[in-house]
Design a protein around this motif. Structure first.
Motif, PDB file in Angstrom:
ATOM      1  N   ILE A   1      59.611  13.897  53.103  1.00  0.00           N
ATOM      2  CA  ILE A   1      58.236  14.401  53.021  1.00  0.00           C
ATOM      3  C   ILE A   1      58.148  15.619  52.110  1.00  0.00           C
ATOM      4  O   ILE A   1      57.323  15.670  51.197  1.00  0.00           O
ATOM      5  CB  ILE A   1      57.698  14.763  54.425  1.00  0.00           C
ATOM      6  CG1 ILE A   1      57.601  13.505  55.289  1.00  0.00           C
ATOM      7  CG2 ILE A   1      56.318  15.426  54.312  1.00  0.00           C
ATOM      8  CD1 ILE A   1      57.069  13.757  56.685  1.00  0.00           C
TER       9      ILE A   1
ATOM     10  N   ALA B   1      52.487  11.198  58.864  1.00  0.00           N
ATOM     11  CA  ALA B   1      52.751  12.616  59.118  1.00  0.00           C
ATOM     12  C   ALA B   1      51.456  13.383  59.347  1.00  0.00           C
ATOM     13  O   ALA B   1      51.417  14.370  60.081  1.00  0.00           O
ATOM     14  CB  ALA B   1      53.518  13.225  57.952  1.00  0.00           C
TER      15      ALA B   1
ATOM     16  N   ASN C   1      55.861   2.144  55.612  1.00  0.00           N
ATOM     17  CA  ASN C   1      56.320   3.492  55.297  1.00  0.00           C
ATOM     18  C   ASN C   1      57.325   3.457  54.145  1.00  0.00           C
ATOM     19  O   ASN C   1      58.350   2.769  54.209  1.00  0.00           O
ATOM     20  CB  ASN C   1      56.962   4.137  56.533  1.00  0.00           C
ATOM     21  CG  ASN C   1      57.091   5.631  56.396  1.00  0.00           C
ATOM     22  OD1 ASN C   1      57.696   6.127  55.464  1.00  0.00           O
ATOM     23  ND2 ASN C   1      56.520   6.368  57.345  1.00  0.00           N
TER      24      ASN C   1
ATOM     25  N   ILE D   1      59.482   5.494  53.181  1.00  0.00           N
ATOM     26  CA  ILE D   1      60.806   6.048  53.464  1.00  0.00           C
ATOM     27  C   ILE D   1      61.803   4.926  53.729  1.00  0.00           C
ATOM     28  O   ILE D   1      62.931   4.932  53.217  1.00  0.00           O
ATOM     29  CB  ILE D   1      60.755   7.001  54.679  1.00  0.00           C
ATOM     30  CG1 ILE D   1      59.860   8.204  54.383  1.00  0.00           C
ATOM     31  CG2 ILE D   1      62.161   7.463  55.055  1.00  0.00           C
ATOM     32  CD1 ILE D   1      59.625   9.091  55.585  1.00  0.00           C
TER      33      ILE D   1
ATOM     34  N   TYR E   1      62.224  13.449  58.407  1.00  0.00           N
ATOM     35  CA  TYR E   1      60.817  13.107  58.650  1.00  0.00           C
ATOM     36  C   TYR E   1      60.358  13.675  59.993  1.00  0.00           C
ATOM     37  O   TYR E   1      59.292  14.300  60.092  1.00  0.00           O
ATOM     38  CB  TYR E   1      60.689  11.587  58.618  1.00  0.00           C
ATOM     39  CG  TYR E   1      59.390  11.012  59.109  1.00  0.00           C
ATOM     40  CD1 TYR E   1      58.312  10.823  58.243  1.00  0.00           C
ATOM     41  CD2 TYR E   1      59.250  10.589  60.433  1.00  0.00           C
ATOM     42  CE1 TYR E   1      57.123  10.258  58.693  1.00  0.00           C
ATOM     43  CE2 TYR E   1      58.070  10.024  60.885  1.00  0.00           C
ATOM     44  CZ  TYR E   1      57.011   9.856  60.010  1.00  0.00           C
ATOM     45  OH  TYR E   1      55.841   9.283  60.466  1.00  0.00           O
TER      46      TYR E   1
END
Length: 207
Positions: free
Chosen positions: A20, A30, A110, A112, A140
Motif C-alpha cells: 500500500i 484499505a 486485489n 496484491i 497490508y
C-alpha cells in the motif's frame, strides 16, 4: 532457507516494498473497511491467508501450467482460497461477514495477490513464495490497522470495540465516514516516504 533470506523477504513485504505505502495497490479495501480495527484485522488476516497460499500453489504448479492459460489458472487458484475464507466467515463469524460485506469476495480482484503471484511465485520455490505472500499480507494488514486505529479512536472512542476515551469525549463524525480514510492514508504514506527518503540520504552521506 537461510534466516537472512527470510528476514529480507519480510522486510520487503512489510517495509521497503509495502504493497500500500510503496506500491500503492490494494487501497480500495484499505479505505472501505477501516472504520473499526476488528474489521481491518479480519480483512488483513483473510488477505494474508489468500495471498500466502495462492503464491504457494502458483509456485507448486508453475512448471505444469501452460503459459497461454497461466493467468486463468492463477485467478482460479485465488478464487478457490477466497471462497474458503468467505465460507468460513459466514459459518463461524456471521457478524463480521456482514460487516465486511462484499469486500471479502472482492479479495479476488486485489492487485496484491496477483502481483505477488506474477512478481515472485511464478519464478521462485514454494516456501519462499508462501513467505513472500504472507509478508505482503502482513504489510497490508499493518497499514489497515494504522488507519483504523485513528478512525475508531476519534470516531467511536474505542479500540477493538473497547471504550478508550471518556464518555464526554466529542466523537468526530468525519472519522466514521469513508472520506476520512483518504486523508489518514495520505498522511501515513507521506510519513513513510519521508522516513525512507531521509534514511536513503543518510546512507548516501555515509558513503
Amino acid at each position: 532457507m537461510k534466516s537472512f533470506e527470510v528476514k529480507k523477504i519480510f522486510n520487503k513485504g512489510i517495509l521497503s516494498e509495502n504493497p500500500i505505502l510503496v506500491q500503492v495497490v490494494g487501497i480500495c479495501s484499505a479505505l472501505a473497511v477501516t472504520n473499526r480495527m476488528m474489521n481491518s484485522l479480519i480483512m488483513g488476516i483473510a488477505l494474508s491467508f489468500v495471498t500466502a497460499f495462492s503464491s504457494f500453489t502458483v509456485s507448486v504448479l508453475k512448471d505444469k501450467t501452460p503459459k497461454h492459460i497461466r493467468m486463468m489458472v492463477q485467478v482460479l487458484i485465488i478464487s478457490s482460497y477466497v471462497i474458503m475464507v468467505d465460507i468460513f466467515l459466514k459459518a463461524y463469524m456471521i457478524d463480521m461477514s456482514k460487516a465486511l460485506g462484499p469486500y471479502v469476495g472482492l479479495i479476488i480482484t486485489n492487485c496484491i495477490i496477483m502481483g505477488r503471484a506474477e512478481g515472485f511465485a511464478i519464478s521462485n520455490p514454494p516456501i519462499p513464495s508462501f513467505l513472500d505472500g504472507l509478508a505482503a499480507g502482513l504489510g497490508y494488514t499493518m497499514v489497515l490497522l494504522l488507519i483504523s486505529a485513528v478512525r475508531e479512536i476519534l470516531g467511536f472512542g474505542t479500540v477493538f470495540g473497547y471504550a478508550l476515551l471518556p464518555a464526554e469525549f466529542i466523537k468526530w463524525t468525519l472519522m466514521v465516514m469513508p472520506p476520512s480514510a483518504f486523508f489518514i492514508l495520505a498522511c501515513i504514506m507521506w510519513a513513510a516516504n519521508t522516513f525512507r527518503t531521509r534514511k536513503q540520504l543518510k546512507g548516501v552521506e555515509k558513503k
